[in-house]
Design an enzyme around this catalytic site. Structure first.
Site, mmCIF file in Angstrom:
data_model
loop_
_atom_site.group_PDB
_atom_site.id
_atom_site.type_symbol
_atom_site.label_atom_id
_atom_site.label_comp_id
_atom_site.label_asym_id
_atom_site.label_seq_id
_atom_site.Cartn_x
_atom_site.Cartn_y
_atom_site.Cartn_z
ATOM 1 C CD GLU A 111 28.168 118.806 11.561
ATOM 2 O OE1 GLU A 111 26.985 118.479 11.677
ATOM 3 O OE2 GLU A 111 29.066 118.028 11.148
ATOM 4 C CE LYS A 112 30.439 112.812 11.914
ATOM 5 N NZ LYS A 112 29.000 112.802 12.210
ATOM 6 C CG HIS A 128 34.823 113.479 10.394
ATOM 7 N ND1 HIS A 128 35.409 112.617 9.491
ATOM 8 C CD2 HIS A 128 33.681 113.909 9.832
ATOM 9 C CE1 HIS A 128 34.644 112.543 8.421
ATOM 10 N NE2 HIS A 128 33.585 113.325 8.595
ATOM 11 C CG HIS A 184 32.784 109.142 6.776
ATOM 12 N ND1 HIS A 184 31.901 109.049 7.831
ATOM 13 C CD2 HIS A 184 32.810 110.452 6.408
ATOM 14 C CE1 HIS A 184 31.419 110.255 8.097
ATOM 15 N NE2 HIS A 184 31.943 111.117 7.260
ATOM 16 C CB CYS A 223 33.381 115.355 4.926
ATOM 17 S SG CYS A 223 32.802 113.653 5.161
HETATM 18 FE FE FE2 Z 1 31.755 113.226 7.244
#
Ligand code: FE2
Length: 131
Positions: free
Chosen positions: A15-16, A45, A51, A115
């Site tokens: 999972e980044k 990521h 993003h 994020c």
């Molecule tokens: Fe993200």
């Protein structure tokens, strides 16, 4: 619902978004300890205007207590912005950094990351303080 209900965690290898904490398992009381923090250590990521990772925060909770101390916060404030257009800028802050701290008592490091479109993520690492 409390914010804790929305903080996600996972294995960083798959999972980044997970903030990876790299630090010794055992340290001596009072010695300087280098703690590396990074999102995307195993799986990169995205780092674009649309993003990106905005920040990583590091907390410490002494063993046997419920009080988190905020140790440091790393802000990542540029992701390719430019007057000519999004993602045409000359610099991107990478979601990584180093914190140096010292400890008197054993406890748990907790890192959170944010994020801008996938929310809050967390990871933990115990530290044993000797002497
Ligand atoms: Fe993200």
């Amino acid at each position: 619902m409390a914010i804790t209900n929305y903080v996600k965690t996972a294995e960083f290898a798959t999972e980044k978004h997970v903030p990876v904490i790299t630090a010794p398992d055992t340290v001596k009381a009072g010695e300087r300890v280098v703690i590396e923090l990074e999102v995307g250590k195993e799986i990169a990521h995205p780092n674009t205007v649309e993003h990106h990772i905005s920040w990583i925060k590091l907390y410490y909770v002494e063993e046997g207590t419920q009080l988190p101390y905020e140790v440091a916060r790393l802000e990542f404030n540029v992701h390719g912005e430019a007057p000519t257009g999004a993602n045409e800028g000359p610099v991107h802050a990478e979601a990584a950094g180093v914190v140096t701290a010292s400890f008197k008592k054993s406890g748990r490091l907790i890192a959170t990351s944010y994020c801008n479109i996938h929310g809050l993520w967390e990871s933990e690492k115990n530290i044993v303080v000797e002497g």
